[in-house]
Write an enzyme that holds these catalytic residues in place. Structure first.
Site, short mmCIF file in Angstrom:
data_model
loop_
_atom_site.label_atom_id
_atom_site.label_comp_id
_atom_site.label_asym_id
_atom_site.label_seq_id
_atom_site.Cartn_x
_atom_site.Cartn_y
_atom_site.Cartn_z
N GLY A 9 0.84 -1.19 0.00
CA GLY A 9 0.00 0.00 0.00
C GLY A 9 0.87 1.24 0.00
O GLY A 9 1.67 1.44 0.92
N MET A 10 0.75 2.06 -1.04
CA MET A 10 1.52 3.30 -1.15
C MET A 10 0.56 4.47 -1.06
O MET A 10 -0.28 4.67 -1.93
CB MET A 10 2.33 3.33 -2.44
CG MET A 10 3.44 2.29 -2.47
SD MET A 10 4.44 2.34 -3.98
CE MET A 10 5.33 3.89 -3.78
N SER A 11 0.68 5.24 0.02
CA SER A 11 -0.28 6.31 0.31
C SER A 11 0.15 7.66 -0.24
O SER A 11 -0.61 8.62 -0.22
CB SER A 11 -0.45 6.45 1.82
OG SER A 11 0.78 6.87 2.40
N GLY A 12 1.40 7.74 -0.69
CA GLY A 12 1.96 9.03 -1.07
C GLY A 12 2.79 9.64 0.04
O GLY A 12 3.42 10.67 -0.13
N GLY A 13 2.78 8.98 1.20
CA GLY A 13 3.57 9.45 2.34
C GLY A 13 4.98 8.88 2.33
O GLY A 13 5.29 7.95 1.57
N VAL A 14 5.82 9.41 3.20
CA VAL A 14 7.23 9.01 3.25
C VAL A 14 7.39 7.56 3.72
O VAL A 14 8.20 6.81 3.17
CB VAL A 14 8.02 9.96 4.18
CG1 VAL A 14 9.46 9.47 4.36
CG2 VAL A 14 8.03 11.36 3.61
N SER A 16 5.45 4.74 3.60
CA SER A 16 5.17 3.66 2.64
C SER A 16 6.11 3.74 1.43
O SER A 16 6.43 2.71 0.82
CB SER A 16 3.71 3.69 2.20
OG SER A 16 3.36 4.93 1.61
N MET A 35 -4.71 3.33 -2.52
CA MET A 35 -6.12 3.14 -2.19
C MET A 35 -6.84 4.48 -2.10
O MET A 35 -6.43 5.37 -1.35
CB MET A 35 -6.24 2.42 -0.84
CG MET A 35 -5.81 0.99 -0.87
SD MET A 35 -5.85 0.26 0.81
CE MET A 35 -4.22 0.68 1.39
N CYS A 100 -10.34 0.64 10.24
CA CYS A 100 -9.85 0.80 8.87
C CYS A 100 -8.78 -0.25 8.54
O CYS A 100 -8.78 -0.83 7.46
CB CYS A 100 -9.28 2.20 8.73
SG CYS A 100 -8.87 2.64 7.05
N CYS A 196 -8.55 8.44 9.45
CA CYS A 196 -8.11 7.50 8.43
C CYS A 196 -8.83 7.73 7.11
O CYS A 196 -10.05 7.56 7.02
CB CYS A 196 -8.37 6.08 8.94
SG CYS A 196 -7.85 4.79 7.83
#
Length: 368
Positions: A9-14, A16, A35, A100, A196
């Protein structure tokens, strides 16, 4: 022999982003999955999913992994948000991140990853998985200041057996350093702290759109009315800011000063909010609690006896005795009184670094 395929899962945060790079370095075939789980006001200033997707795709390009986006907003609304609203309407304070993780990140996401042919899934959570014989254990992260096992306590054996947490062994400071070294486009991005998947927004205003509410009296422990609340759903036990009676000085100290007000109890039947003065007022302290909807990582409740627990995320483990009531409920008695134990939050049990599971707090027993 072909590489094992990991869908992360890649959230766009550092977190992940660095986790994805680590997995690739470890020799896995890595696929990123972004997601999208909220659509109600996606164009507002508070929901950052469009920018998050751009960041995640940019990182995937830099580290050389494929990424795709998947929309779980229907599942999120049905399985997480509906329960979140039900709890608030009932005057409780739920923890959406716990639900979540159990329902979206390690259920809907896991199912989708398996359809993509994944051997394993991964996330940027700070936690560890250890295999002990035929059983899988959830352990705290090495970086205790970032440990997220509290939010993962509802995971089961099947989920843990398929999960990797690359960041569990390294400190957060090292994650930031790695992001800089790799010149990741989101290396300076702040960590998100909102609900979340719903982003960071004025919370009362947000709940207003979904909940019915009725103002009512705000009273002290001895029954004096000191104001009016705007609806019980909008307050949580231990709350100090935003109560609306900051200037009221009912009880003064000998030197003329006055202690801060705190939310102490909710009387749902009579629609009354009780507030007290002073952080250590007896109504804010609990010696025991009862919890339901229990979920145990090993599949069975721990034996009665001494363990440690957290009744909120930002809290050191506290010594307690557990008395299981079947597999789905338990009682905890604390050796030291706990502050603002809140119905709807999770009570999570530990044996040292091993997270055993936990349940949703139904009620607490005060000192008086």
């Amino acid at each position: 022999m072909s590489k094992k395929k990991v869908v992360i899962g890649m959230s766009g945060g550092v977190d992940s982003s660095v986790a994805a790079w680590m997995l690739k370095e470890q020799g896995y075939e890595v696929i990123g999955l972004f997601m999208k789980n909220w659509e109600d006001d996606d164009d507002s200033e508070f929901c950052s999913s469009r920018q998050d997707w751009i960041d995640a795709a940019s990182v995937a390009d830099v580290i050389g992994v494929d990424i795709e986006a998947v929309n779980f907003s229907a599942e999120y609304k049905d399985r997480v948000f509906a329960e979140f609203l039900r709890e608030y309407q009932a005057g409780r304070t739920p923890n959406p991140d716990v639900l979540c993780n159990a329902e979206i990140k390690f259920k809907a996401f896991l199912d989708h990853a398996m359809l993509l042919g994944a051997d394993l899934i991964a996330t940027g959570h700070y936690a560890r998985v250890r295999q002990a014989g035929a059983r899988f254990e959830l352990l705290k992260a090495v970086d205790s200041s970032k440990d997220q096992s509290y939010f993962l306590h509802r995971l089961n054996q099947a989920q843990l057996s398929k999960t990797l947490f690359p960041l569990g062994e390294i400190p957060k400071t090292e994650v930031r350093i790695l992001a800089e070294k790799l010149a990741l486009p989101n290396a300076q991005k702040k960590d998100s702290t909102g609900i979340c998947f719903i982003g960071e927004r004025p919370f009362r205003e947000f709940l207003n759109r979904y909940l019915s509410y009725k103002p009512g009296p705000m009273k002290t422990a001895d029954g004096k009315t000191v104001g009016e609340h705007v609806g019980l759903s909008f307050y949580t036990l231990g709350q100090r800011k935003g109560i609306g009676i900051g200037g009221v000085k009912f009880y003064q100290n000998a030197d003329g000063s006055s202690d801060a007000w705190y939310v102490a109890r909710k009387d749902i039947v009579n629609n009354t909010l009780y507030v007290v003065q002073g952080h250590d007022h007896p109504w804010l302290l609990s010696s025991a609690l009862a919890a339901g909807q229990a979920s145990w990582i090993a599949g069975v409740a721990p034996a009665a006896g001494a363990l440690s627990a957290k009744t909120r995320y930002r809290q050191a483990d506290v010594a307690c005795d557990i008395a299981p009531d079947g597999e789905s409920a338990f009682a905890l008695r604390f050796l030291q009184a706990q502050w603002a134990v809140t119905p709807g939050q999770s009570a999570v049990l530990y044996d040292g670094d091993v997270c055993l599971g936990g349940g949703i707090i139904d009620a607490s027993t005060g000192l008086v």
